[in-house]
Design a protein around this motif. Structure first.
Motif, mmCIF file in Angstrom:
data_model
loop_
_atom_site.group_PDB
_atom_site.id
_atom_site.type_symbol
_atom_site.label_atom_id
_atom_site.label_comp_id
_atom_site.label_asym_id
_atom_site.label_seq_id
_atom_site.Cartn_x
_atom_site.Cartn_y
_atom_site.Cartn_z
ATOM 1 N N MET A 188 2.633 -26.652 -8.724
ATOM 2 C CA MET A 188 2.639 -27.841 -7.867
ATOM 3 C C MET A 188 2.373 -29.078 -8.719
ATOM 4 S SD MET A 188 0.261 -28.704 -4.545
ATOM 5 C CE MET A 188 0.950 -27.306 -3.646
ATOM 6 N N THR A 189 3.185 -30.129 -8.558
ATOM 7 C CA THR A 189 3.021 -31.368 -9.311
ATOM 8 C C THR A 189 1.837 -32.162 -8.765
ATOM 9 O OG1 THR A 189 5.394 -31.463 -9.737
ATOM 10 C CG2 THR A 189 4.148 -33.500 -10.030
ATOM 11 N N THR A 190 0.955 -32.599 -9.664
ATOM 12 C CA THR A 190 -0.205 -33.398 -9.268
ATOM 13 C C THR A 190 0.243 -34.812 -8.905
ATOM 14 O OG1 THR A 190 -1.571 -32.120 -10.799
ATOM 15 C CG2 THR A 190 -2.468 -34.224 -10.012
ATOM 16 N N HIS A 191 -0.419 -35.398 -7.918
ATOM 17 C CA HIS A 191 -0.120 -36.775 -7.519
ATOM 18 C C HIS A 191 -1.353 -37.650 -7.718
ATOM 19 C CE1 HIS A 191 1.935 -40.033 -5.442
ATOM 20 N NE2 HIS A 191 0.796 -40.259 -4.804
ATOM 21 N N HIS A 192 -1.138 -38.835 -8.275
ATOM 22 C CA HIS A 192 -2.202 -39.821 -8.446
ATOM 23 C C HIS A 192 -1.757 -41.122 -7.792
ATOM 24 C CE1 HIS A 192 -4.289 -37.262 -11.357
ATOM 25 N NE2 HIS A 192 -3.114 -37.033 -11.905
ATOM 26 N N PRO A 193 -2.542 -41.680 -6.885
ATOM 27 C CA PRO A 193 -2.157 -42.957 -6.276
ATOM 28 C C PRO A 193 -1.931 -44.062 -7.310
ATOM 29 C CG PRO A 193 -3.895 -41.924 -5.005
ATOM 30 C CD PRO A 193 -3.749 -41.109 -6.257
ATOM 31 N N ILE A 194 -2.812 -44.132 -8.336
ATOM 32 C CA ILE A 194 -2.671 -45.118 -9.412
ATOM 33 C C ILE A 194 -2.799 -44.383 -10.740
ATOM 34 C CG2 ILE A 194 -3.593 -47.195 -10.498
ATOM 35 C CD1 ILE A 194 -4.714 -48.024 -7.789
ATOM 36 N N ALA A 195 -1.817 -44.532 -11.604
ATOM 37 C CA ALA A 195 -1.836 -43.912 -12.934
ATOM 38 C C ALA A 195 -1.713 -44.997 -13.994
ATOM 39 C CB ALA A 195 -0.697 -42.907 -13.072
ATOM 40 N N ILE A 196 -2.676 -45.034 -14.903
ATOM 41 C CA ILE A 196 -2.702 -45.993 -16.004
ATOM 42 C C ILE A 196 -2.385 -45.231 -17.287
ATOM 43 C CG2 ILE A 196 -4.112 -47.647 -17.292
ATOM 44 C CD1 ILE A 196 -5.928 -47.756 -14.721
ATOM 45 N N ILE A 197 -1.332 -45.617 -17.973
ATOM 46 C CA ILE A 197 -0.948 -44.949 -19.221
ATOM 47 C C ILE A 197 -1.510 -45.746 -20.387
ATOM 48 C CG2 ILE A 197 0.945 -43.969 -20.550
ATOM 49 C CD1 ILE A 197 0.626 -42.922 -17.623
ATOM 50 N N GLY A 198 -2.492 -45.166 -21.084
ATOM 51 C CA GLY A 198 -3.106 -45.811 -22.234
ATOM 52 C C GLY A 198 -4.562 -46.156 -21.998
ATOM 53 N N GLY B 55 -14.202 -50.083 -5.832
ATOM 54 C CA GLY B 55 -14.042 -48.920 -4.979
ATOM 55 C C GLY B 55 -12.658 -48.302 -4.959
ATOM 56 N N VAL B 56 -11.865 -48.552 -6.019
ATOM 57 C CA VAL B 56 -10.502 -48.015 -6.097
ATOM 58 C C VAL B 56 -10.427 -47.014 -7.243
ATOM 59 C CG1 VAL B 56 -8.052 -48.547 -6.358
ATOM 60 C CG2 VAL B 56 -9.577 -50.184 -5.215
ATOM 61 N N GLU B 57 -9.937 -45.821 -6.961
ATOM 62 C CA GLU B 57 -9.852 -44.765 -7.971
ATOM 63 C C GLU B 57 -8.527 -44.855 -8.725
ATOM 64 O OE1 GLU B 57 -9.707 -39.878 -8.289
ATOM 65 O OE2 GLU B 57 -10.268 -40.846 -6.406
ATOM 66 N N ALA B 58 -8.579 -44.613 -10.029
ATOM 67 C CA ALA B 58 -7.374 -44.560 -10.850
ATOM 68 C C ALA B 58 -7.530 -43.453 -11.888
ATOM 69 C CB ALA B 58 -7.133 -45.897 -11.548
ATOM 70 N N ALA B 59 -6.406 -42.905 -12.318
ATOM 71 C CA ALA B 59 -6.398 -41.904 -13.391
ATOM 72 C C ALA B 59 -5.801 -42.535 -14.636
ATOM 73 C CB ALA B 59 -5.579 -40.694 -12.971
ATOM 74 N N VAL B 60 -6.451 -42.311 -15.789
ATOM 75 C CA VAL B 60 -5.998 -42.869 -17.060
ATOM 76 C C VAL B 60 -5.531 -41.726 -17.951
ATOM 77 C CG1 VAL B 60 -6.620 -44.280 -19.060
ATOM 78 C CG2 VAL B 60 -7.706 -44.722 -16.838
ATOM 79 N N PHE B 61 -4.383 -41.922 -18.593
ATOM 80 C CA PHE B 61 -3.812 -40.895 -19.460
ATOM 81 C C PHE B 61 -3.658 -41.472 -20.873
ATOM 82 C CE2 PHE B 61 -2.614 -40.022 -15.172
ATOM 83 C CZ PHE B 61 -2.670 -38.645 -15.045
ATOM 84 N N ASP B 62 -4.129 -40.714 -21.872
ATOM 85 C CA ASP B 62 -4.043 -41.198 -23.247
ATOM 86 C C ASP B 62 -3.593 -40.076 -24.167
ATOM 87 O OD1 ASP B 62 -5.048 -43.817 -24.830
ATOM 88 O OD2 ASP B 62 -5.339 -42.044 -26.083
ATOM 89 N N LEU B 63 -2.774 -40.437 -25.162
ATOM 90 C CA LEU B 63 -2.228 -39.416 -26.061
ATOM 91 C C LEU B 63 -3.252 -38.865 -27.043
ATOM 92 C CD1 LEU B 63 -1.730 -40.974 -29.004
ATOM 93 C CD2 LEU B 63 0.247 -41.862 -27.821
#
Length: 377
Positions: free
Chosen positions: A1-11, A27-35
């Motif tokens: 199943m593909t994960t869903h994130h309302p807000i995704a920040i790359i870097g 009060g807003v959640e975000a997911a951050v992705f870094d290499l």
């Protein structure tokens, strides 16, 4: 199943982390992705001067300004400009006004990281591409073959952004100047003459189309950029795997320069690192694309000669976070507000950067830079 994130920040650079922090305090959640595989996977560079109107304003929005003041490097706002003979033509002391205090990039990044809930940043998540799904949603593909979807995709992933192609075909172009980064470690004890020459703050030693830019880093080492106005392929002619040979080739460009300046190359510790300077077009902008935007170098990469890169990235992150918090349920309104301020601000800074770069590498340098400082008085 593909994960869903309302807000995704790359870097997880300064801009992306500032955005995540401002969202968090609102009060807003975000997911951050870094290499990077971890926060400590690589060094974070040297010192940054953090401006009142941009970087410090972002830190206030993030609720971290007091903590920032605790990691400021005293004396770092000093300035010294020399010619090729090591004659000092302009000098300023650090008057302590705090307008542009110096801080180690790594310390600032650690401050932002430590202010986020555990697990906000997904390390070792290298983005290889992204594509539209419709309705403002996007799918992002990672190097390990996994993917996730998001309602809002934010490219904070630097000069060679994987998100940028979703909104713009622009690519960074070579600016005609290349740096070679060197370090003189434990400078006061091991390299006292170089330490005295550079002084406690920012240091420029300039001649026709070349020069040295230096400052102390947080560890007490001299962080030096040897700069040359040269063809883009020049870097490829040096063998950086052979440090002695690379130093010799670099020194050939500084024949006749003061011995103390040349010692910044000959006495350098460890490897030499090439840093060709690239920039996006001045005034880079894009039409509003639902569900995606850019910040920092991904949006407005420029040369470092206005000292604005990190400051603008943080201000971008803070303003985007505030716009999203002020427009709950209306992402497009938030992005429109954010980009309306982003485009003219970044265009002005990019133009200043390009002008300052040209100023530093004229045939009669450092005279134009000295004239500029004289005009301020």
């Amino acid at each position: 199943m593909t994960t869903h994130h309302p807000i995704a920040i790359i870097g997880a650079g300064l801009g992306g982390l500032t955005l995540a922090r401002v969202l968090h305090v609102n009060g807003v959640e975000a997911a951050v992705f870094d290499l990077d595989t971890s926060p400590n996977a690589r060094t974070q560079g040297g010192m940054l001067d953090i401006h009142v109107e941009s970087g410090q304003a972002a830190l206030r929005a993030a609720g971290l300004h007091d903590e920032f003041r605790a990691i400021v490097h005293p004396g770092g706002e000093a300035l010294r400009i020399l010619d090729r003979h090591a004659v000092v033509h302009h000098e300023e002391s650090d008057d302590g006004d705090g307008g542009r205090p110096e801080v180690a990039r790594g310390d600032l990044r650690d401050l932002l990281l430590g202010s986020l809930p555990e697990g906000t940043v997904r390390w070792g998540a290298k983005v290889t591409g992204a594509h539209r799904l419709g309705g403002g949603r996007h799918e992002v593909v990672l190097a390990d073959g996994t993917a996730f979807t998001t309602d809002l995709l934010i490219g904070a992933d630097g000069a060679w952004s994987k998100v940028r192609p979703l909104v713009s075909a622009a690519e960074p172009a070579y600016e005609g100047v290349s740096f070679v980064e060197v370090h003189l470690n434990d400078a006061e004890r091991r390299h006292p003459a170089s330490a005295a020459l550079v002084g406690g703050g920012m240091f420029f030693a300039l001649g026709a189309g070349k020069g040295f830019l230096a400052h102390y880093d947080a560890a007490g080492s001299l962080h030096v950029y040897v700069a040359l106005k040269t063809a883009e392929n020049w870097i490829a002619t040096l063998d950086f795997g052979d440090t002695a040979a690379a130093k010799t080739a670099l020194l050939d460009h500084f024949e006749g320069w003061d011995a103390g300046l040349r010692a910044l190359i000959t006495d350098a510790d460890g490897e030499l690192t090439p840093r060709p300077i690239h920039a996006l077009p001045i005034g880079h902008r894009w039409d509003r694309v639902p569900g995606v935007t850019l910040l920092g170098d991904a949006a407005h990469l420029m040369s470092p000669f206005a000292g604005e890169g990190a400051n603008l990235a943080m201000l971008d992150g803070a303003e985007l976070g505030l716009a999203l918090a002020a427009n709950p349920g209306d992402v497009e309104a938030a992005l429109g507000t954010y980009e309306a301020a982003l485009f003219p601000r970044s265009a002005a800074a990019a133009a200043e950067s390009a002008e300052s770069l040209a100023l530093c590498f004229t045939e009669d340098s450092p005279k134009p830079l000295l004239d500029q400082f004289a005009s301020y008085r």
